[in-house]
Design a protein around this motif. Structure first.
Motif, short mmCIF file in Angstrom:
data_model
loop_
_atom_site.label_atom_id
_atom_site.label_comp_id
_atom_site.label_asym_id
_atom_site.label_seq_id
_atom_site.Cartn_x
_atom_site.Cartn_y
_atom_site.Cartn_z
N GLY A 61 92.12 61.05 69.66
CA GLY A 61 92.16 60.31 70.92
C GLY A 61 90.80 59.86 71.41
N GLN A 62 89.75 60.46 70.88
CA GLN A 62 88.41 60.09 71.34
C GLN A 62 88.11 58.61 71.09
OE1 GLN A 62 86.77 62.31 73.28
NE2 GLN A 62 88.64 63.47 72.88
N LYS A 63 88.62 58.08 70.00
CA LYS A 63 88.35 56.66 69.70
C LYS A 63 89.11 55.73 70.65
CE LYS A 63 91.89 56.17 66.18
NZ LYS A 63 92.22 56.87 64.99
N LEU A 64 90.14 56.23 71.31
CA LEU A 64 90.92 55.42 72.25
C LEU A 64 90.45 55.60 73.69
CD1 LEU A 64 94.49 56.16 70.80
CD2 LEU A 64 93.08 54.12 70.40
N ALA A 65 89.60 56.60 73.93
CA ALA A 65 89.16 56.95 75.28
C ALA A 65 88.49 55.81 76.05
CB ALA A 65 88.24 58.17 75.22
N PRO A 66 87.78 54.88 75.40
CA PRO A 66 87.20 53.79 76.20
C PRO A 66 88.23 52.97 76.99
CG PRO A 66 86.16 53.87 74.05
CD PRO A 66 87.33 54.84 74.02
N HIS A 67 89.50 53.05 76.61
CA HIS A 67 90.54 52.31 77.32
C HIS A 67 91.10 53.08 78.52
CE1 HIS A 67 90.50 49.32 74.21
NE2 HIS A 67 90.70 50.24 73.30
N GLY A 68 90.83 54.39 78.56
CA GLY A 68 91.40 55.22 79.61
C GLY A 68 90.65 55.07 80.92
N PRO A 69 91.31 55.31 82.00
CA PRO A 69 92.69 55.78 82.05
C PRO A 69 93.73 54.69 82.29
CG PRO A 69 91.69 56.07 84.20
CD PRO A 69 90.64 55.44 83.30
N ALA A 70 93.31 53.42 82.35
CA ALA A 70 94.28 52.43 82.81
C ALA A 70 94.40 51.16 81.97
CB ALA A 70 93.96 52.03 84.26
N ASN A 71 93.59 50.96 80.94
CA ASN A 71 93.69 49.74 80.15
C ASN A 71 94.77 49.89 79.09
OD1 ASN A 71 93.41 47.43 78.59
ND2 ASN A 71 91.25 47.74 78.15
N VAL A 72 96.00 49.83 79.53
CA VAL A 72 97.15 50.02 78.64
C VAL A 72 97.20 48.96 77.55
CG1 VAL A 72 99.67 50.12 78.52
CG2 VAL A 72 98.48 51.19 80.44
N GLU A 73 96.91 47.73 77.91
CA GLU A 73 96.96 46.65 76.93
C GLU A 73 95.94 46.87 75.81
OE1 GLU A 73 96.81 46.19 80.26
OE2 GLU A 73 98.47 44.91 80.83
N GLY A 74 94.71 47.24 76.18
CA GLY A 74 93.68 47.51 75.18
C GLY A 74 94.03 48.71 74.32
N LEU A 75 94.55 49.74 74.95
CA LEU A 75 94.99 50.94 74.23
C LEU A 75 96.06 50.58 73.20
CD1 LEU A 75 95.21 54.19 74.10
CD2 LEU A 75 97.24 53.79 75.53
N THR A 76 97.05 49.84 73.63
CA THR A 76 98.16 49.47 72.75
C THR A 76 97.67 48.65 71.57
OG1 THR A 76 99.66 49.49 74.65
CG2 THR A 76 100.42 48.33 72.67
N GLU A 77 96.82 47.69 71.84
CA GLU A 77 96.30 46.84 70.77
C GLU A 77 95.52 47.67 69.75
OE1 GLU A 77 93.04 43.29 70.29
OE2 GLU A 77 94.26 43.30 72.12
N GLN A 78 94.62 48.53 70.21
CA GLN A 78 93.83 49.34 69.29
C GLN A 78 94.70 50.34 68.54
OE1 GLN A 78 90.36 51.25 70.92
NE2 GLN A 78 89.94 52.35 69.02
N PHE A 79 95.64 50.96 69.24
CA PHE A 79 96.52 51.94 68.61
C PHE A 79 97.33 51.29 67.48
CE2 PHE A 79 100.77 53.86 68.37
CZ PHE A 79 100.42 55.10 67.86
N LEU A 80 97.99 50.18 67.78
CA LEU A 80 98.82 49.52 66.77
C LEU A 80 97.97 48.99 65.60
CD1 LEU A 80 101.43 47.61 68.97
CD2 LEU A 80 101.86 49.55 67.44
N ALA A 81 96.79 48.47 65.90
CA ALA A 81 95.92 47.95 64.84
C ALA A 81 95.43 49.07 63.91
CB ALA A 81 94.73 47.22 65.45
N GLY A 82 95.40 50.30 64.41
CA GLY A 82 94.90 51.42 63.63
C GLY A 82 95.93 52.10 62.75
N ILE A 83 97.17 51.67 62.80
CA ILE A 83 98.21 52.30 61.98
C ILE A 83 98.21 51.65 60.60
CG2 ILE A 83 100.68 52.76 61.72
CD1 ILE A 83 100.93 52.53 64.78
N PRO A 84 97.87 52.41 59.56
CA PRO A 84 97.84 51.80 58.22
C PRO A 84 99.25 51.48 57.73
CG PRO A 84 97.41 54.16 58.09
CD PRO A 84 97.50 53.80 59.55
N CYS A 85 99.40 50.30 57.14
CA CYS A 85 100.70 49.84 56.60
C CYS A 85 101.81 50.05 57.63
CB CYS A 85 101.03 50.54 55.29
SG CYS A 85 99.85 50.23 53.98
#
Length: 173
Positions: A61-85
């Protein structure tokens, strides 16, 4: 003459190799569950595996922390982009993504697929999913968000449903 890779060159990872890595991870969870269940009972096994998996999620979760606590859109984009295949292995369906929160339904999971292939089903499969699914609570919590997701239960199709909401913001002084 043989070619040697430079240290900076990243090897190409195939879908087969990635699937094999997930299969090994699934077997580790499964065997750890069996050993702990035999020694301490199913509830304690799920608790301990869940705690270890939660801690792994906190690290991730540390790599997603720059989006916290409220940038849901940025979090979602980074999370989905980081899922391999992601489409092949997880088939995520983004159901919601706005300032109020995010919801993603996973229609597949390589861990669950491997457990099913090993004959795990019903309550035992639910316990394995719950223990492994704690990774999401750790990851999104460490990034500063509120996690309200659900893992697979008997009778449901697909896999986990991730529900993430903005976290608490510090009051202005």
């Amino acid at each position: 003459m043989t070619e040697t890779a430079t240290p900076d060159a990243a090897p190409e990872i195939t879908l087969e190799q990635l699937s094999g890595a997930y299969a090994m991870r699934a077997k580790f969870y499964m065997h750890m569950f069996d050993v702990l269940r035999d020694e301490m009972g199913a509830d304690k096994a799920v608790e301990l595996i869940g705690e270890a998996t939660f801690r792994l999620g906190e690290d991730m979760g540390q790599k997603l922390a720059p989006h916290g606590p409220a940038n849901v859109e940025g979090l979602t984009e980074q999370f989905l982009a980081g899922i391999p295949c992601r489409d092949h292995l997880f088939a995520p369906e983004l159901r919601k993504c706005d300032a109020e929160g995010m919801e993603i339904q996973f229609h597949r999971c390589p861990l669950k697929d491997n457990w099913v292939a090993e004959g795990r089903e019903g309550e035992e499969l639910e316990m394995l999913c719950h223990a492994a699914g704690r990774i999401d609570a750790g990851m999104f919590g460490a990034a500063g968000f509120v996690f309200k997701g659900e893992t697979w239960k008997p009778g449901r199709t697909g896999c986990c449903r991730l529900i993430v909401e903005p976290g608490a913001t510090e009051p202005a002084e």
